[in-house]
Motif scaffolding. Structure first.
Motif, PDB file in Angstrom:
ATOM      1  N   LYS A   1       0.845  -1.167   0.000  1.00 38.38           N
ATOM      2  CA  LYS A   1       0.000   0.000   0.000  1.00 38.38           C
ATOM      3  C   LYS A   1       0.891   1.231   0.000  1.00 38.38           C
ATOM      4  CE  LYS A   1      -3.523   2.376   2.577  1.00 38.38           C
ATOM      5  NZ  LYS A   1      -4.429   2.409   3.694  1.00 38.38           N
ATOM      6  N   THR A   2       0.529   2.227  -0.778  1.00 43.21           N
ATOM      7  CA  THR A   2       1.265   3.489  -0.833  1.00 43.21           C
ATOM      8  C   THR A   2       0.339   4.638  -0.471  1.00 43.21           C
ATOM      9  OG1 THR A   2       2.761   2.659  -2.554  1.00 43.21           O
ATOM     10  CG2 THR A   2       2.599   5.037  -2.326  1.00 43.21           C
ATOM     11  N   VAL A   3       0.834   5.534   0.376  1.00 47.06           N
ATOM     12  CA  VAL A   3       0.076   6.737   0.744  1.00 47.06           C
ATOM     13  C   VAL A   3       0.950   7.962   0.522  1.00 47.06           C
ATOM     14  CG1 VAL A   3      -1.401   5.580   2.436  1.00 47.06           C
ATOM     15  CG2 VAL A   3       0.725   6.627   3.175  1.00 47.06           C
ATOM     16  N   LEU A   4       0.315   9.073   0.225  1.00 45.16           N
ATOM     17  CA  LEU A   4       1.008  10.343   0.082  1.00 45.16           C
ATOM     18  C   LEU A   4       0.969  11.069   1.419  1.00 45.16           C
ATOM     19  CD1 LEU A   4       2.339  12.643  -1.521  1.00 45.16           C
ATOM     20  CD2 LEU A   4       0.017  13.410  -2.112  1.00 45.16           C
ATOM     21  N   ILE A   5       2.132  11.452   1.905  1.00 42.16           N
ATOM     22  CA  ILE A   5       2.229  12.249   3.127  1.00 42.16           C
ATOM     23  C   ILE A   5       2.633  13.653   2.680  1.00 42.16           C
ATOM     24  CG2 ILE A   5       3.377  12.523   5.356  1.00 42.16           C
ATOM     25  CD1 ILE A   5       3.738   9.422   5.289  1.00 42.16           C
ATOM     26  N   ARG A   6       1.680  14.552   2.717  1.00 41.69           N
ATOM     27  CA  ARG A   6       1.875  15.910   2.190  1.00 41.69           C
ATOM     28  C   ARG A   6       2.763  16.761   3.091  1.00 41.69           C
ATOM     29  NH1 ARG A   6      -1.366  17.150  -1.980  1.00 41.69           N
ATOM     30  NH2 ARG A   6      -3.070  15.716  -2.428  1.00 41.69           N
ATOM     31  N   GLY A   7       3.614  17.547   2.445  1.00 42.19           N
ATOM     32  CA  GLY A   7       4.394  18.552   3.156  1.00 42.19           C
ATOM     33  C   GLY A   7       5.546  18.015   3.990  1.00 42.19           C
ATOM     34  N   ARG A   8       5.896  16.761   3.824  1.00 43.78           N
ATOM     35  CA  ARG A   8       7.024  16.180   4.576  1.00 43.78           C
ATOM     36  C   ARG A   8       8.013  15.547   3.600  1.00 43.78           C
ATOM     37  NH1 ARG A   8       6.676  18.602   9.295  1.00 43.78           N
ATOM     38  NH2 ARG A   8       4.698  18.226  10.307  1.00 43.78           N
ATOM     39  N   SER A   9       9.289  15.713   3.889  1.00 42.69           N
ATOM     40  CA  SER A   9      10.331  15.125   3.038  1.00 42.69           C
ATOM     41  C   SER A   9      10.482  13.635   3.367  1.00 42.69           C
ATOM     42  CB  SER A   9      11.666  15.832   3.278  1.00 42.69           C
ATOM     43  OG  SER A   9      12.180  15.469   4.558  1.00 42.69           O
ATOM     44  N   PRO A  10      11.067  12.861   2.444  1.00 47.25           N
ATOM     45  CA  PRO A  10      11.329  11.446   2.752  1.00 47.25           C
ATOM     46  C   PRO A  10      12.161  11.266   4.024  1.00 47.25           C
ATOM     47  CG  PRO A  10      11.543  11.792   0.399  1.00 47.25           C
ATOM     48  CD  PRO A  10      11.378  13.157   1.042  1.00 47.25           C
ATOM     49  N   ASP A  11      13.147  12.148   4.248  1.00 43.78           N
ATOM     50  CA  ASP A  11      13.956  12.044   5.462  1.00 43.78           C
ATOM     51  C   ASP A  11      13.110  12.231   6.715  1.00 43.78           C
ATOM     52  OD1 ASP A  11      16.425  11.468   4.274  1.00 43.78           O
ATOM     53  OD2 ASP A  11      16.937  13.590   4.045  1.00 43.78           O
ATOM     54  N   GLU A  12      12.190  13.200   6.691  1.00 41.76           N
ATOM     55  CA  GLU A  12      11.319  13.441   7.849  1.00 41.76           C
ATOM     56  C   GLU A  12      10.408  12.249   8.115  1.00 41.76           C
ATOM     57  OE1 GLU A  12      10.143  18.047   8.169  1.00 41.76           O
ATOM     58  OE2 GLU A  12       9.738  17.176   6.181  1.00 41.76           O
ATOM     59  N   ARG A  96       9.676   7.716  -0.887  1.00 44.04           N
ATOM     60  CA  ARG A  96      10.143   8.303  -2.151  1.00 44.04           C
ATOM     61  C   ARG A  96       9.614   9.733  -2.244  1.00 44.04           C
ATOM     62  NH1 ARG A  96       7.291   3.934  -4.073  1.00 44.04           N
ATOM     63  NH2 ARG A  96       6.049   5.325  -5.345  1.00 44.04           N
ATOM     64  N   PRO A  97      10.429  10.626  -2.813  1.00 50.83           N
ATOM     65  CA  PRO A  97       9.964  12.009  -2.943  1.00 50.83           C
ATOM     66  C   PRO A  97       8.817  12.118  -3.945  1.00 50.83           C
ATOM     67  CG  PRO A  97      12.110  11.736  -3.999  1.00 50.83           C
ATOM     68  CD  PRO A  97      11.780  10.436  -3.324  1.00 50.83           C
ATOM     69  N   ASP A  98       7.950  13.084  -3.689  1.00 48.72           N
ATOM     70  CA  ASP A  98       6.828  13.405  -4.563  1.00 48.72           C
ATOM     71  C   ASP A  98       6.718  14.934  -4.570  1.00 48.72           C
ATOM     72  OD1 ASP A  98       4.081  12.298  -5.793  1.00 48.72           O
ATOM     73  OD2 ASP A  98       3.641  14.085  -4.594  1.00 48.72           O
ATOM     74  N   PRO A  99       6.253  15.539  -5.654  1.00 44.92           N
ATOM     75  CA  PRO A  99       6.143  17.006  -5.671  1.00 44.92           C
ATOM     76  C   PRO A  99       5.305  17.573  -4.516  1.00 44.92           C
ATOM     77  CG  PRO A  99       5.834  16.136  -7.886  1.00 44.92           C
ATOM     78  CD  PRO A  99       5.897  14.950  -6.959  1.00 44.92           C
ATOM     79  N   CYS A 100       4.377  16.780  -3.987  1.00 48.08           N
ATOM     80  CA  CYS A 100       3.524  17.247  -2.878  1.00 48.08           C
ATOM     81  C   CYS A 100       4.027  16.813  -1.507  1.00 48.08           C
ATOM     82  CB  CYS A 100       2.097  16.732  -3.074  1.00 48.08           C
ATOM     83  SG  CYS A 100       1.298  17.398  -4.535  1.00 48.08           S
ATOM     84  N   GLY A 101       5.092  16.030  -1.436  1.00 48.92           N
ATOM     85  CA  GLY A 101       5.593  15.533  -0.146  1.00 48.92           C
ATOM     86  C   GLY A 101       6.365  14.244  -0.313  1.00 48.92           C
ATOM     87  N   THR A 102       5.846  13.175   0.304  1.00 50.48           N
ATOM     88  CA  THR A 102       6.527  11.878   0.284  1.00 50.48           C
ATOM     89  C   THR A 102       5.532  10.759   0.030  1.00 50.48           C
ATOM     90  OG1 THR A 102       8.252  12.596   1.801  1.00 50.48           O
ATOM     91  CG2 THR A 102       7.855  10.242   1.705  1.00 50.48           C
ATOM     92  N   LEU A 103       5.925   9.841  -0.832  1.00 51.18           N
ATOM     93  CA  LEU A 103       5.159   8.612  -1.018  1.00 51.18           C
ATOM     94  C   LEU A 103       5.734   7.574  -0.071  1.00 51.18           C
ATOM     95  CD1 LEU A 103       4.915   8.518  -4.907  1.00 51.18           C
ATOM     96  CD2 LEU A 103       3.088   9.075  -3.279  1.00 51.18           C
ATOM     97  N   TYR A 104       4.883   7.027   0.772  1.00 50.32           N
ATOM     98  CA  TYR A 104       5.288   6.016   1.752  1.00 50.32           C
ATOM     99  C   TYR A 104       4.638   4.693   1.347  1.00 50.32           C
ATOM    100  CZ  TYR A 104       5.661   3.432   6.111  1.00 50.32           C
ATOM    101  OH  TYR A 104       5.935   2.470   7.052  1.00 50.32           O
ATOM    102  N   THR A 105       5.463   3.667   1.139  1.00 49.30           N
ATOM    103  CA  THR A 105       4.966   2.363   0.714  1.00 49.30           C
ATOM    104  C   THR A 105       5.295   1.313   1.756  1.00 49.30           C
ATOM    105  OG1 THR A 105       5.272   2.929  -1.617  1.00 49.30           O
ATOM    106  CG2 THR A 105       5.071   0.594  -1.093  1.00 49.30           C
ATOM    107  N   ASP A 106       4.292   0.525   2.127  1.00 48.42           N
ATOM    108  CA  ASP A 106       4.469  -0.676   2.945  1.00 48.42           C
ATOM    109  C   ASP A 106       4.408  -1.847   1.983  1.00 48.42           C
ATOM    110  OD1 ASP A 106       4.756  -0.202   5.717  1.00 48.42           O
ATOM    111  OD2 ASP A 106       2.658   0.352   5.850  1.00 48.42           O
ATOM    112  N   LEU A 107       5.479  -2.612   1.918  1.00 48.26           N
ATOM    113  CA  LEU A 107       5.520  -3.788   1.069  1.00 48.26           C
ATOM    114  C   LEU A 107       5.732  -4.996   1.966  1.00 48.26           C
ATOM    115  CD1 LEU A 107       5.532  -4.893  -1.827  1.00 48.26           C
ATOM    116  CD2 LEU A 107       7.982  -4.477  -1.867  1.00 48.26           C
TER     117      LEU A 107
END
Length: 112
Positions: A1-12, A96-107
């Motif tokens: 599952k992948t979710v977009l976390i807006r306004g946060r960098s992958p490092d954060e 992974r970076p996204d223009p709106c924040g970070t894509l977070y994937t649980d695999l």
């Protein structure tokens, strides 16, 4: 599952996930550590092992032991089940970076 976390960098996002004290906030069902655990000492690092009680479907108590197998700064970490309800479980947390924040994937890969 992948979710977009807006306004946060992958490092954060990854840093939040690597702070073990946040684990109950991101796990989808009730979970608690087994034994005496100091929340300030829950940093996730390679080789670290955790025991916890997970209430599957909110009603079936199940003890798990997991080990942090890999940590890739800024991109991912992987935990693997050592003991628990399945024959095998590997859980990758990928950012992974996204223009709106970070894509977070649980695999999750497992064998029952």
């Amino acid at each position: 599952k992948t979710v977009l976390i807006r306004g946060r960098s992958p490092d954060e996002v990854l840093d939040f996930c690597l702070d073990g004290a946040n684990f109950p906030l991101i796990f989808p069902e009730p979970i608690r550590p087994i034994g005496k655990v100091d929340p300030t000492q829950l940093r996730i690092t390679v080789g670290r092992e955790f025991d916890f009680l997970h209430w599957m479907l909110y009603c079936i108590p199940c003890k798990w032991r997991v080990r942090i197998a890999q940590v890739h700064p800024g991109t991912a970490f992987v935990d693997q089940m050592l003991r628990g309800p399945m024959k095998r479980l590997r859980h990758e947390h990928i950012v992974r970076p996204d223009p709106c924040g970070t894509l977070y994937t649980d695999l999750v890969s497992y064998e029952s």
